[in-house]
Design a protein around this motif. Structure first.
Motif, PDB file in Angstrom:
ATOM      1  N   GLU A  40      21.916  12.900 -11.373  1.00 25.03           N
ATOM      2  CA  GLU A  40      23.487  13.875 -11.173  1.00 25.03           C
ATOM      3  C   GLU A  40      23.125  14.181  -9.702  1.00 25.03           C
ATOM      4  O   GLU A  40      23.686  14.969  -8.979  1.00 25.03           O
ATOM      5  CB  GLU A  40      24.306  14.138 -11.378  1.00 25.03           C
ATOM      6  N   LEU A  41      22.195  15.420 -10.083  1.00 31.31           N
ATOM      7  CA  LEU A  41      21.629  16.630  -9.203  1.00 31.31           C
ATOM      8  C   LEU A  41      20.325  15.814  -8.634  1.00 31.31           C
ATOM      9  O   LEU A  41      21.180  16.353  -6.828  1.00 31.31           O
ATOM     10  CB  LEU A  41      20.445  17.658  -9.895  1.00 31.31           C
ATOM     11  N   VAL A  42      20.182  15.442  -8.593  1.00 35.56           N
ATOM     12  CA  VAL A  42      19.111  14.042  -7.067  1.00 35.56           C
ATOM     13  C   VAL A  42      20.088  14.022  -6.044  1.00 35.56           C
ATOM     14  O   VAL A  42      19.708  13.402  -5.223  1.00 35.56           O
ATOM     15  CB  VAL A  42      17.739  13.191  -7.455  1.00 35.56           C
ATOM     16  N   GLU A  43      21.049  12.864  -6.665  1.00 32.55           N
ATOM     17  CA  GLU A  43      21.770  12.364  -5.853  1.00 32.55           C
ATOM     18  C   GLU A  43      22.899  13.331  -5.357  1.00 32.55           C
ATOM     19  O   GLU A  43      23.490  13.096  -3.899  1.00 32.55           O
ATOM     20  CB  GLU A  43      23.057  11.092  -6.847  1.00 32.55           C
ATOM     21  N   LEU A  44      23.266  14.108  -5.873  1.00 25.40           N
ATOM     22  CA  LEU A  44      24.327  15.424  -4.764  1.00 25.40           C
ATOM     23  C   LEU A  44      23.708  15.873  -4.072  1.00 25.40           C
ATOM     24  O   LEU A  44      23.887  15.962  -3.314  1.00 25.40           O
ATOM     25  CB  LEU A  44      23.849  16.492  -6.005  1.00 25.40           C
ATOM     26  N   CYS A  45      22.280  16.490  -4.823  1.00 25.70           N
ATOM     27  CA  CYS A  45      21.309  17.029  -3.126  1.00 25.70           C
ATOM     28  C   CYS A  45      20.318  16.224  -1.619  1.00 25.70           C
ATOM     29  O   CYS A  45      20.526  16.469  -0.743  1.00 25.70           O
ATOM     30  CB  CYS A  45      19.948  17.504  -3.809  1.00 25.70           C
ATOM     31  N   ALA A  46      21.294  14.991  -2.788  1.00 23.23           N
ATOM     32  CA  ALA A  46      20.723  14.151  -1.247  1.00 23.23           C
ATOM     33  C   ALA A  46      21.582  13.774  -0.352  1.00 23.23           C
ATOM     34  O   ALA A  46      21.461  12.613   0.267  1.00 23.23           O
ATOM     35  CB  ALA A  46      19.722  12.130  -2.028  1.00 23.23           C
ATOM     36  N   GLY A  47      23.081  13.804  -0.598  1.00 27.29           N
ATOM     37  CA  GLY A  47      24.243  13.624  -0.014  1.00 27.29           C
ATOM     38  C   GLY A  47      24.451  14.437   0.684  1.00 27.29           C
ATOM     39  O   GLY A  47      23.687  15.161   1.344  1.00 27.29           O
ATOM     40  N   ASP A  48      26.043  15.434   0.903  1.00 22.72           N
ATOM     41  CA  ASP A  48      26.047  15.904   1.337  1.00 22.72           C
ATOM     42  C   ASP A  48      25.902  17.571   1.090  1.00 22.72           C
ATOM     43  O   ASP A  48      25.954  17.776   0.133  1.00 22.72           O
ATOM     44  CB  ASP A  48      27.725  16.280   1.423  1.00 22.72           C
ATOM     45  N   GLU A  49      25.371  18.262   2.331  1.00 20.45           N
ATOM     46  CA  GLU A  49      24.200  19.734   2.013  1.00 20.45           C
ATOM     47  C   GLU A  49      25.361  19.874   1.228  1.00 20.45           C
ATOM     48  O   GLU A  49      25.125  21.601   0.293  1.00 20.45           O
ATOM     49  CB  GLU A  49      23.497  20.184   2.956  1.00 20.45           C
ATOM     50  N   LEU A  50      26.082  20.651   2.020  1.00 22.34           N
ATOM     51  CA  LEU A  50      27.204  21.671   1.933  1.00 22.34           C
ATOM     52  C   LEU A  50      27.910  21.800   0.616  1.00 22.34           C
ATOM     53  O   LEU A  50      28.261  22.413   0.160  1.00 22.34           O
ATOM     54  CB  LEU A  50      28.253  21.391   3.132  1.00 22.34           C
ATOM     55  N   LYS A  51      28.902  20.498   0.785  1.00 26.24           N
ATOM     56  CA  LYS A  51      28.904  20.518  -1.100  1.00 26.24           C
ATOM     57  C   LYS A  51      27.534  20.284  -2.389  1.00 26.24           C
ATOM     58  O   LYS A  51      27.530  20.829  -2.651  1.00 26.24           O
ATOM     59  CB  LYS A  51      29.300  19.278  -1.266  1.00 26.24           C
ATOM     60  N   ALA A  52      26.315  20.681  -1.945  1.00 26.79           N
ATOM     61  CA  ALA A  52      25.442  20.749  -2.809  1.00 26.79           C
ATOM     62  C   ALA A  52      25.904  21.955  -2.908  1.00 26.79           C
ATOM     63  O   ALA A  52      25.050  22.796  -3.526  1.00 26.79           O
ATOM     64  CB  ALA A  52      24.197  19.653  -2.218  1.00 26.79           C
ATOM     65  N   ARG A  53      25.276  22.515  -1.924  1.00 22.42           N
ATOM     66  CA  ARG A  53      25.490  23.874  -1.832  1.00 22.42           C
ATOM     67  C   ARG A  53      26.624  24.532  -2.843  1.00 22.42           C
ATOM     68  O   ARG A  53      26.228  25.440  -3.134  1.00 22.42           O
ATOM     69  CB  ARG A  53      25.154  24.744  -0.477  1.00 22.42           C
ATOM     70  N   GLU A  54      27.326  24.353  -2.444  1.00 22.09           N
ATOM     71  CA  GLU A  54      29.041  24.829  -3.231  1.00 22.09           C
ATOM     72  C   GLU A  54      28.264  24.446  -4.933  1.00 22.09           C
ATOM     73  O   GLU A  54      28.892  25.843  -5.326  1.00 22.09           O
ATOM     74  CB  GLU A  54      30.169  24.485  -2.317  1.00 22.09           C
ATOM     75  N   VAL A  55      28.272  23.520  -4.912  1.00 22.59           N
ATOM     76  CA  VAL A  55      28.455  23.013  -5.970  1.00 22.59           C
ATOM     77  C   VAL A  55      27.400  23.910  -6.968  1.00 22.59           C
ATOM     78  O   VAL A  55      27.500  25.039  -8.437  1.00 22.59           O
ATOM     79  CB  VAL A  55      27.941  21.754  -6.995  1.00 22.59           C
ATOM     80  N   LEU A  56      25.847  24.340  -6.411  1.00 23.77           N
ATOM     81  CA  LEU A  56      25.037  25.322  -7.083  1.00 23.77           C
ATOM     82  C   LEU A  56      25.242  26.094  -6.696  1.00 23.77           C
ATOM     83  O   LEU A  56      24.247  27.072  -7.164  1.00 23.77           O
ATOM     84  CB  LEU A  56      23.918  24.664  -6.359  1.00 23.77           C
ATOM     85  N   GLY A  57      26.164  26.790  -5.847  1.00 23.00           N
ATOM     86  CA  GLY A  57      25.898  28.274  -5.765  1.00 23.00           C
ATOM     87  C   GLY A  57      25.063  28.951  -4.608  1.00 23.00           C
ATOM     88  O   GLY A  57      25.061  29.808  -4.308  1.00 23.00           O
TER      89      GLY A  57
END
Length: 266
Positions: A40-57
């Motif tokens: 899930e982490l790889v899929e999240l970060c390979a997609g929408d960067e803004l969303k990934a940054r928000e999720v990861l803080g």
């Protein structure tokens, strides 16, 4: 003795070399849970960067961490003891330990992680960014996610000796020793003591808390100390010159709480 450590937010680059081999990591009972978080982490970060940054803080300045996570499956890996950096690990100084102390560290140190659950310092992992406080869209809050798989493997990993728990609260949420294991667990708090207007005042420190914990573990390892219980740990630390305050818990299946009191912070 099993020593439970938090990871560091900052991590060394993976350098060069072979990528992660998940099947080679310690605690194989965590394999399925690790695979799910990694996917899930790889899929999240390979997609929408803004969303990934928000999720990861992550701030704008840390956007490179998103790309790093997206490439975890092919990124070079190295021993976790080399990946984790920061105040505690600088004070611990794994690379500079004498041979016997280094061997003891490899047997006894375990680092908790939002991505891996827990790893030993010899486990080869890539550099990553995923704290235990992260809430992934699919798996949810990682602190809660890891509780069941960690409860299945940690009692065996704890063996029959002392468990020295130096984790921060976020990482401690992933596994809380229970029953007989709790009775031989010791947690440590570092307090700074100062005299102000003739009165002692004590405060909890952060940066220096980590440094003191790193030095404490290093000193135990270098001294070859192998305390088998919280009471023996208190004696060993006092022999090493630490000011330690502790009382046995009222109930047998409760962890000991130790206060290490320092007058200088560095």
């Amino acid at each position: 003795m099993l020593v439970l450590l938090p990871p560091s937010e900052g991590k060394a680059a993976g350098g060069s070399g072979a990528p992660l081999e998940p099947q080679a990591l310690s605690l194989p009972g965590l394999a399925a849970a690790r695979a799910a978080v990694l996917e899930e982490l790889v899929e999240l970060c390979a997609g929408d960067e803004l969303k990934a940054r928000e999720v990861l803080g992550l701030s704008e300045g840390l956007r490179g961490e998103v790309a790093k996570n997206a490439g975890l499956l092919s990124a070079p890996a190295r021993p976790a003891g080399e990946i984790y950096t920061g105040v505690l690990y600088d004070a611990l100084g794994l690379a500079g330990l004498p041979a016997a102390a280094r061997a003891a560290a490899e047997r006894s140190l375990m680092v908790f992680s939002g991505l891996w659950g827990a790893v030993r310092v010899t486990d080869r992992i890539p550099s990553y960014r995923c704290s235990m406080g992260v809430k992934l869209p699919g798996l949810g809050a990682l602190g809660a996610y890891w509780r069941e798989p960690m409860a299945a493997v940690m009692p065996e990993a704890a063996g029959d000796g002392l468990v020295l728990d130096l984790r921060s609260s976020a990482y401690a949420s992933a596994w809380k020793p229970k029953g007989e294991v709790a009775g031989r667990t010791a947690t440590v708090r570092v307090l700074h003591s100062q005299i102000v207007d003739g009165v002692e005042k004590r405060s909890v420190v952060s940066h220096f808390n980590k440094a003191t914990k790193g030095r404490l573990v290093r000193d135990l390892l270098v001294a070859g100390a192998v305390p088998g219980s919280p009471a023996e740990l208190v004696a060993a630390l006092r022999d090493l010159g630490y000011a330690v305050e502790a009382e046995a818990p009222a109930k047998a299946a409760k962890a000991w709480s130790l206060d290490v009191v320092v007058t200088q912070i560095h």
